[in-house]
Motif scaffolding. Structure first.
Motif, PDB file in Angstrom:
ATOM      1  N   ASN A  71      13.882  -4.070   2.286  1.00 18.50           N
ATOM      2  CA  ASN A  71      14.337  -3.209   1.201  1.00 18.50           C
ATOM      3  C   ASN A  71      14.387  -3.961  -0.129  1.00 18.50           C
ATOM      4  O   ASN A  71      14.038  -3.425  -1.178  1.00 18.50           O
ATOM      5  CB  ASN A  71      15.713  -2.629   1.531  1.00 18.50           C
ATOM      6  N   ARG A  72      14.832  -5.234  -0.090  1.00 17.38           N
ATOM      7  CA  ARG A  72      14.897  -6.024  -1.322  1.00 17.38           C
ATOM      8  C   ARG A  72      13.493  -6.326  -1.858  1.00 17.38           C
ATOM      9  O   ARG A  72      13.259  -6.265  -3.065  1.00 17.38           O
ATOM     10  CB  ARG A  72      15.631  -7.340  -1.075  1.00 17.38           C
ATOM     11  N   ILE A  73      12.558  -6.662  -0.966  1.00 18.52           N
ATOM     12  CA  ILE A  73      11.187  -6.930  -1.384  1.00 18.52           C
ATOM     13  C   ILE A  73      10.543  -5.646  -1.917  1.00 18.52           C
ATOM     14  O   ILE A  73       9.808  -5.671  -2.922  1.00 18.52           O
ATOM     15  CB  ILE A  73      10.357  -7.512  -0.226  1.00 18.52           C
ATOM     16  N   LYS A  74      10.825  -4.509  -1.271  1.00 21.20           N
ATOM     17  CA  LYS A  74      10.310  -3.231  -1.753  1.00 21.20           C
ATOM     18  C   LYS A  74      10.811  -2.950  -3.164  1.00 21.20           C
ATOM     19  O   LYS A  74      10.045  -2.526  -4.038  1.00 21.20           O
ATOM     20  CB  LYS A  74      10.745  -2.108  -0.806  1.00 21.20           C
ATOM     21  N   ARG A  79       0.840  -1.209   0.000  1.00 20.75           N
ATOM     22  CA  ARG A  79       0.000   0.000   0.000  1.00 20.75           C
ATOM     23  C   ARG A  79       0.877   1.261   0.000  1.00 20.75           C
ATOM     24  O   ARG A  79       0.583   2.232  -0.713  1.00 20.75           O
ATOM     25  CB  ARG A  79      -0.938   0.001   1.210  1.00 20.75           C
ATOM     26  N   ASP A  80       1.950   1.243   0.791  1.00 17.44           N
ATOM     27  CA  ASP A  80       2.850   2.404   0.841  1.00 17.44           C
ATOM     28  C   ASP A  80       3.515   2.637  -0.512  1.00 17.44           C
ATOM     29  O   ASP A  80       3.675   3.784  -0.962  1.00 17.44           O
ATOM     30  CB  ASP A  80       3.910   2.206   1.919  1.00 17.44           C
ATOM     31  N   ILE A  81       3.923   1.528  -1.153  1.00 15.76           N
ATOM     32  CA  ILE A  81       4.591   1.645  -2.464  1.00 15.76           C
ATOM     33  C   ILE A  81       3.630   2.215  -3.500  1.00 15.76           C
ATOM     34  O   ILE A  81       3.983   3.120  -4.273  1.00 15.76           O
ATOM     35  CB  ILE A  81       5.120   0.270  -2.913  1.00 15.76           C
ATOM     36  N   THR A  82       2.397   1.694  -3.556  1.00 18.17           N
ATOM     37  CA  THR A  82       1.427   2.181  -4.544  1.00 18.17           C
ATOM     38  C   THR A  82       1.062   3.638  -4.286  1.00 18.17           C
ATOM     39  O   THR A  82       0.863   4.414  -5.235  1.00 18.17           O
ATOM     40  CB  THR A  82       0.155   1.315  -4.513  1.00 18.17           C
ATOM     41  N   LYS A  83       1.010   4.030  -3.008  1.00 15.97           N
ATOM     42  CA  LYS A  83       0.714   5.423  -2.677  1.00 15.97           C
ATOM     43  C   LYS A  83       1.803   6.347  -3.215  1.00 15.97           C
ATOM     44  O   LYS A  83       1.518   7.413  -3.777  1.00 15.97           O
ATOM     45  CB  LYS A  83       0.590   5.562  -1.158  1.00 15.97           C
ATOM     46  N   LYS A 132      13.839 -11.552  -9.617  1.00 13.04           N
ATOM     47  CA  LYS A 132      13.709 -13.015  -9.545  1.00 13.04           C
ATOM     48  C   LYS A 132      14.756 -13.596  -8.601  1.00 13.04           C
ATOM     49  O   LYS A 132      14.469 -14.521  -7.824  1.00 13.04           O
ATOM     50  CB  LYS A 132      13.860 -13.615 -10.951  1.00 13.04           C
ATOM     51  N   ASN A 133      16.000 -13.090  -8.662  1.00 12.89           N
ATOM     52  CA  ASN A 133      17.043 -13.554  -7.755  1.00 12.89           C
ATOM     53  C   ASN A 133      16.667 -13.302  -6.302  1.00 12.89           C
ATOM     54  O   ASN A 133      16.875 -14.161  -5.439  1.00 12.89           O
ATOM     55  CB  ASN A 133      18.364 -12.851  -8.079  1.00 12.89           C
ATOM     56  N   ILE A 134      16.114 -12.129  -6.037  1.00 13.47           N
ATOM     57  CA  ILE A 134      15.719 -11.782  -4.664  1.00 13.47           C
ATOM     58  C   ILE A 134      14.635 -12.734  -4.160  1.00 13.47           C
ATOM     59  O   ILE A 134      14.713 -13.264  -3.036  1.00 13.47           O
ATOM     60  CB  ILE A 134      15.234 -10.316  -4.608  1.00 13.47           C
ATOM     61  N   ILE A 135      13.608 -12.958  -4.984  1.00 12.33           N
ATOM     62  CA  ILE A 135      12.500 -13.832  -4.576  1.00 12.33           C
ATOM     63  C   ILE A 135      12.989 -15.252  -4.349  1.00 12.33           C
ATOM     64  O   ILE A 135      12.631 -15.908  -3.342  1.00 12.33           O
ATOM     65  CB  ILE A 135      11.384 -13.799  -5.637  1.00 12.33           C
ATOM     66  N   GLU A 136      13.821 -15.779  -5.242  1.00  8.99           N
ATOM     67  CA  GLU A 136      14.301 -17.153  -5.112  1.00  8.99           C
ATOM     68  C   GLU A 136      15.209 -17.314  -3.900  1.00  8.99           C
ATOM     69  O   GLU A 136      15.219 -18.377  -3.273  1.00  8.99           O
ATOM     70  CB  GLU A 136      15.028 -17.562  -6.394  1.00  8.99           C
ATOM     71  N   ARG A 137      15.974 -16.280  -3.559  1.00  6.22           N
ATOM     72  CA  ARG A 137      16.823 -16.353  -2.367  1.00  6.22           C
ATOM     73  C   ARG A 137      15.996 -16.329  -1.081  1.00  6.22           C
ATOM     74  O   ARG A 137      16.493 -16.711  -0.024  1.00  6.22           O
ATOM     75  CB  ARG A 137      17.843 -15.221  -2.375  1.00  6.22           C
ATOM     76  N   HIS A 138      14.742 -15.903  -1.196  1.00  5.75           N
ATOM     77  CA  HIS A 138      13.824 -15.962  -0.054  1.00  5.75           C
ATOM     78  C   HIS A 138      13.056 -17.278   0.005  1.00  5.75           C
ATOM     79  O   HIS A 138      12.237 -17.485   0.899  1.00  5.75           O
ATOM     80  CB  HIS A 138      12.821 -14.799  -0.113  1.00  5.75           C
TER      81      HIS A 138
END
Length: 572
Positions: A459-462, A425-429, A542-548
């Motif tokens: 921060n990586r997910i953001k 929500r914060d990002i879309t705002k 994609k790298n960030i998501i897969e590392r999670h």
């Protein structure tokens, strides 16, 4: 004078005396060959053993060649402990040579129990040198006693490596091998002429196959490699053997010598039979061939059943068979390298534009602000554009840093617990404020939960979410962007733990969709679907998501309008 250097010995006393003298007079070496019985003299005589022992203690060579068989294997094993012993089939007669003397069996007598063989003794230099040369030739041809003993004790077939020039012997050897064939026949055929018809080659190879027992043929694998200088008829490998039943396992591959960088000035045929027997034959030119291949077509043949020799040629033929695959893989690798080079060049170009494009408005508007210092309140939109361009420039720089960290394996996740729904929500705002206020596009969020706590690098997910949404906003003709947040028991495909809960975030647009040529490699490095992008954002995301422990995937919408990108994250 010459006759005086030779002595004929026909009684045991003279023979023993000359033999003993020859042993005592040996200086540098002592060589001999002969038949070995169950009670050889070398084992019975202490004098002989003493002379040999003295020579060995002085570092001198004592060599002997005999025919090792089942009947004398015990004696030969004991002899091998005293001298260097080798085996040679069908050894006849007997000689002993030292540095200056020669004693040889001239004639065996069978007149009665007291008859003695006739020997010749000589100190003639020419005769001694001649006999030493003959012995050295036999020594090279003989095999070590240890190998022969192992063959007898373990019931192994003798190693053979022979050159055959007699036509009848060549034919017999081939026919015997082909009739004993059980599992596999490999045929390599190299034609030196450039315009030899494929049909002629197939004919000659077929003449080899017909020697195989028909009852065995259906259980035998036949591999054929044909190497030619000329062009290859692509149908020849299939039609050439149409007269052989389709039930038979016949595999044939035609190759050009240019393709494998292999040149021969003569026609050559290599056969391996059951990976145990090898034939290498030089053939007469095709213009001379009008008969069956075994009828005066072969100049000479090398035949061997040596395990190491046959294995080496099996390996060579297997490498030739796989040559096509190797070349195809090489061509694919070259294509990939060219593509990578092209992508990198495009990346450099795009990166330069990516830095220049946000810099131009920053510089331009900053000059306006310098000139209009007293009227700042009238330039609110200018400040927003400067800020957006500066953020875009910072994004490119941060992406490059992240790529370097991933490739150097220094990429670290700083995890914390936070509310994913609130973050979205914060990002879309913020996006609505900075971008959508200018582009006038619609951005909506739909979720079946009010909050979703996850443990991840915030921060990586953001960055990931901002990147995907910004890409959707930038797509031409995309007016509506929808974000959906939902939970599920498993991710899209790869995670097999059905008890693991995941949150799936979906970003959908109604634009032009993803180019079908780009879609399969959308998440690869340097692949961009627009001129403004560098092709790094989705690769990093994609790298960030897969590392999670999650997944990320994309697809075009079924209605033909726009595309959808989804990613999943595990819920702790």
């Amino acid at each position: 004078m010459i006759l005086s250097s030779f002595r004929i010995l026909d009684n045991q006393k003279d023979i023993t005396k000359s033999f003993t003298r020859l042993l005592y007079n040996a200086v540098n070496h002592l060589d001999g060959f002969g038949i070995t019985d169950r009670t050889p003299l070398i084992l019975e005589s202490e004098v002989i053993r003493g002379c040999i022992r003295n020579l060995r203690n002085l570092g001198k060579r004592v060599r002997y060649i005999t025919n090792i068989e089942d009947a004398n294997i015990g004696s030969c094993k004991k002899i091998s402990e005293i001298v260097e012993l080798r085996h040679l089939d069908n050894i006849q007669g007997g000689i002993i040579i030292n540095d200056f003397e020669y004693l040889g069996l001239l004639e065996s007598r069978n007149d009665g129990p007291n008859s003695n063989p006739i020997h010749i003794y000589s100190k003639n230099k020419w005769l001694v040198e001649q006999q030493r040369l003959i012995f050295d030739m036999l020594w090279e041809k003989a095999i070590p006693a240890k190998i022969r003993v192992k063959q007898i004790e373990q019931g192994l077939e003798r190693d053979v490596c022979e050159l055959i020039t007699d036509e009848n012997s060549i034919t017999t050897k081939y026919e015997q091998a082909l009739r004993s064939l059980v599992k596999e026949l490999c045929i390599f055929y190299s034609a030196s002429e450039g315009d030899v018809p494929n049909e002629r080659i197939v004919q000659k190879i077929s003449e080899i196959i017909i020697h195989i027992s028909k009852s065995k043929l259906k259980d035998i694998k036949i591999i054929i490699i044909v190497l030619t200088n000329g062009s290859i008829n692509g149908t020849a490998p299939l039609t050439g053997f149409s007269h052989i039943s389709q039930d038979y396992d016949v595999r044939i591959k035609y190759m050009t010598k240019e393709a494998v960088n292999f040149q021969l000035s003569r026609d050559l045929m290599i056969l391996t039979v059951d990976r145990k027997e090898l034939f290498i034959s030089e053939l007469k030119n095709f213009e001379d061939i009008s008969r069956c291949i075994f009828e005066n077509d072969i100049n000479f043949t090398i035949h061997s059943n040596s395990g190491s020799v046959v294995s080496t040629y099996n390996t060579i033929l297997e490498m030739l068979w796989r040559q096509d695959e190797i070349y195809k893989k090489s061509e694919m690798a070259i294509t990939q390298l060219k593509l990578q080079d092209k992508l990198q060049k495009e990346f450099v170009h795009n990166f330069a534009n990516g830095l220049r494009n946000p810099l131009q408005p920053i510089l331009g508007f900053s000059e306006i602000l310098v000139e209009k210092k007293e009227e700042f309140s009238r330039y609110g939109d200018v400040f927003d554009i400067i800020n957006a361009c500066a953020q875009k420039l910072a994004k490119h720089v941060n992406n490059m840093i992240a790529i370097t960290e991933i490739e150097n394996e220094t990429f670290i996740l700083n995890k914390e617990t936070f509310d994913l729904v609130k973050l979205i929500r914060d990002i879309t705002k913020q996006i609505k404020k900075n971008i959508l206020s200018i582009t006038k596009k619609n951005l909506s969020i739909s979720t079946n939960v009010d909050s979703m706590m996850i443990n991840a690098d915030k921060n990586r997910i953001k960055f990931t979410i901002e990147n995907v949404i910004t890409n959707a906003v930038d797509i031409p003709n995309s007016n509506n962007i929808k974000i959906l947040v939902e939970t599920t028991r498993s991710s899209s495909s790869q995670n097999g733990d059905k008890n693991q809960c995941f949150v799936i975030v979906t970003i959908m647009d109604d634009g032009t969709g993803i180019d079908r040529m780009i879609l399969p490699r959308l998440f690869s490095k340097f692949v961009a679907d627009s001129r403004d992008g560098l092709g790094l954002g989705l690769y990093l995301a994609k790298n960030i998501i897969e590392r999670h422990g999650g997944e990320m995937w994309a697809e075009n919408n079924e209605n033909g309008k726009g595309a959808t990108i989804r990613f999943s994250l595990p819920i702790n």
